[in-house]
Design a protein around this motif. Structure first.
Motif, PDB file in Angstrom:
ATOM      1  N   ARG A  19       0.825  -1.207   0.000  1.00  0.00           N
ATOM      2  CA  ARG A  19       0.000   0.000   0.000  1.00  0.00           C
ATOM      3  C   ARG A  19       0.860   1.258   0.000  1.00  0.00           C
ATOM      4  O   ARG A  19       0.615   2.201  -0.745  1.00  0.00           O
ATOM      5  CB  ARG A  19      -0.941  -0.002   1.207  1.00  0.00           C
ATOM      6  CG  ARG A  19      -2.103  -0.958   1.098  1.00  0.00           C
ATOM      7  CD  ARG A  19      -3.100  -0.487   0.050  1.00  0.00           C
ATOM      8  NE  ARG A  19      -3.717   0.779   0.403  1.00  0.00           N
ATOM      9  CZ  ARG A  19      -4.923   0.906   0.925  1.00  0.00           C
ATOM     10  NH1 ARG A  19      -5.655  -0.177   1.174  1.00  0.00           N
ATOM     11  NH2 ARG A  19      -5.439   2.089   1.202  1.00  0.00           N
ATOM     12  N   MET A  20       1.872   1.292   0.872  1.00  0.00           N
ATOM     13  CA  MET A  20       2.728   2.466   0.956  1.00  0.00           C
ATOM     14  C   MET A  20       3.562   2.642  -0.318  1.00  0.00           C
ATOM     15  O   MET A  20       3.837   3.754  -0.752  1.00  0.00           O
ATOM     16  CB  MET A  20       3.643   2.366   2.175  1.00  0.00           C
ATOM     17  CG  MET A  20       2.913   2.383   3.504  1.00  0.00           C
ATOM     18  SD  MET A  20       2.112   3.959   3.823  1.00  0.00           S
ATOM     19  CE  MET A  20       1.506   3.697   5.496  1.00  0.00           C
ATOM     20  N   GLY A  21       3.951   1.515  -0.900  1.00  0.00           N
ATOM     21  CA  GLY A  21       4.727   1.577  -2.131  1.00  0.00           C
ATOM     22  C   GLY A  21       3.942   2.184  -3.277  1.00  0.00           C
ATOM     23  O   GLY A  21       4.491   2.893  -4.119  1.00  0.00           O
ATOM     24  N   LEU A  22       2.636   1.917  -3.320  1.00  0.00           N
ATOM     25  CA  LEU A  22       1.784   2.494  -4.356  1.00  0.00           C
ATOM     26  C   LEU A  22       1.746   4.014  -4.248  1.00  0.00           C
ATOM     27  O   LEU A  22       1.543   4.706  -5.249  1.00  0.00           O
ATOM     28  CB  LEU A  22       0.367   1.921  -4.253  1.00  0.00           C
ATOM     29  CG  LEU A  22       0.191   0.467  -4.680  1.00  0.00           C
ATOM     30  CD1 LEU A  22      -1.227  -0.010  -4.387  1.00  0.00           C
ATOM     31  CD2 LEU A  22       0.512   0.280  -6.160  1.00  0.00           C
ATOM     32  N   ASP A  23       1.921   4.530  -3.026  1.00  0.00           N
ATOM     33  CA  ASP A  23       1.948   5.979  -2.815  1.00  0.00           C
ATOM     34  C   ASP A  23       3.316   6.577  -3.102  1.00  0.00           C
ATOM     35  O   ASP A  23       3.514   7.788  -2.948  1.00  0.00           O
ATOM     36  CB  ASP A  23       1.542   6.317  -1.377  1.00  0.00           C
ATOM     37  CG  ASP A  23       0.059   6.100  -1.136  1.00  0.00           C
ATOM     38  OD1 ASP A  23      -0.710   6.130  -2.114  1.00  0.00           O
ATOM     39  OD2 ASP A  23      -0.334   5.898   0.033  1.00  0.00           O
ATOM     40  N   GLY A  24       4.270   5.719  -3.480  1.00  0.00           N
ATOM     41  CA  GLY A  24       5.594   6.216  -3.832  1.00  0.00           C
ATOM     42  C   GLY A  24       6.579   6.293  -2.687  1.00  0.00           C
ATOM     43  O   GLY A  24       7.687   6.797  -2.857  1.00  0.00           O
TER      44      GLY A  24
END
Length: 222
Positions: A19-24
């Motif tokens: 999830r956090m990775g999708l936010d960059g």
């Protein structure tokens, strides 16, 4: 932003990383306190997500030691303990927030944003300077009325520069903030991202300057 996740439940950790990775966001993951201590000894983080019950000890002891060493990195506690006394104890030790498992990932993301805003002293998310209107939460950049789409690492690079205007960032420092320990990154990659961001900033009064042998600095053009 660069986060450190200290969580031994691999299923939960994978969900947070995804999830956090999708936010960059760039995230380093430790499954025990020993690894967490090694990470904070060698890297800088914008936020730490900290489980309490870990294989080699209590996360609250890590928090206590972290604060005792004058580290002000925001810390959000992740735990299944819901008693008021547990929450009070963690906050008194220096935690910035407390999320009880199981939690909704959207809530965790919102709490991360709120803690980071408090840390920076910014009540609103949009940063406006030099003809730029930048919202790191929404991932939007507006220059002279034009909406510009940024890739994740370009977005995080701009956020890093705007949060420290005038500060010189070496290539190694930028690599540390934009990539995790598991990423294989070269100096050429940093040059590519800086070059892309420079092109995006055309039309504003902000400019990324190269200081030979030192790194890069964002400031007003001229």
């Amino acid at each position: 932003m660069k986060f450190l996740l200290v969580e031994d439940n691999q299923e939960l950790a994978n969900a947070i990383l995804s999830r956090m990775g999708l936010d960059g966001h760039v995230i380093d993951h430790a499954t025990k306190l020993e690894d967490a201590r090694a990470f904070v000894a060698t890297g800088d983080y914008d936020l730490i997500l900290l489980d309490i019950m870990l294989p080699d000890g209590d996360g609250r002891e890590f928090l206590r030691q972290h604060r005792a060493s004058d580290q002000d990195t925001p810390v959000i506690i992740l735990t299944a303990r819901s008693q008021v006394s547990d929450r009070i104890g963690s906050l008194d030790l220096g935690a910035d927030d407390y999320v009880t498992k199981p939690f909704d990932h959207a809530e965790l993301e919102a709490r991360c944003r709120a803690v980071l805003r408090r840390k920076s002293g910014i009540a609103k998310t949009t940063i406006e300077v030099g003809g730029i209107a930048f919202d790191p939460v929404a991932g939007s950049l507006n220059i002279a009325g034009n909406e510009i789409t940024l890739r994740n690492r370009e977005l995080r690079l701009l956020e890093l520069f705007l949060n420290a205007p005038g500060q010189v960032f070496s290539k190694q420092k930028l690599a540390d903030r934009l990539f995790s320990y598991d990423d294989d990154v070269s100096e050429n990659a940093i040059e590519v991202y800086v070059g892309r961001l420079r092109r995006h900033l055309q039309g504003s009064s902000m400019k990324i300057t190269t200081l030979r042998g030192l790194g890069y600095r964002l400031g007003h053009d001229g």
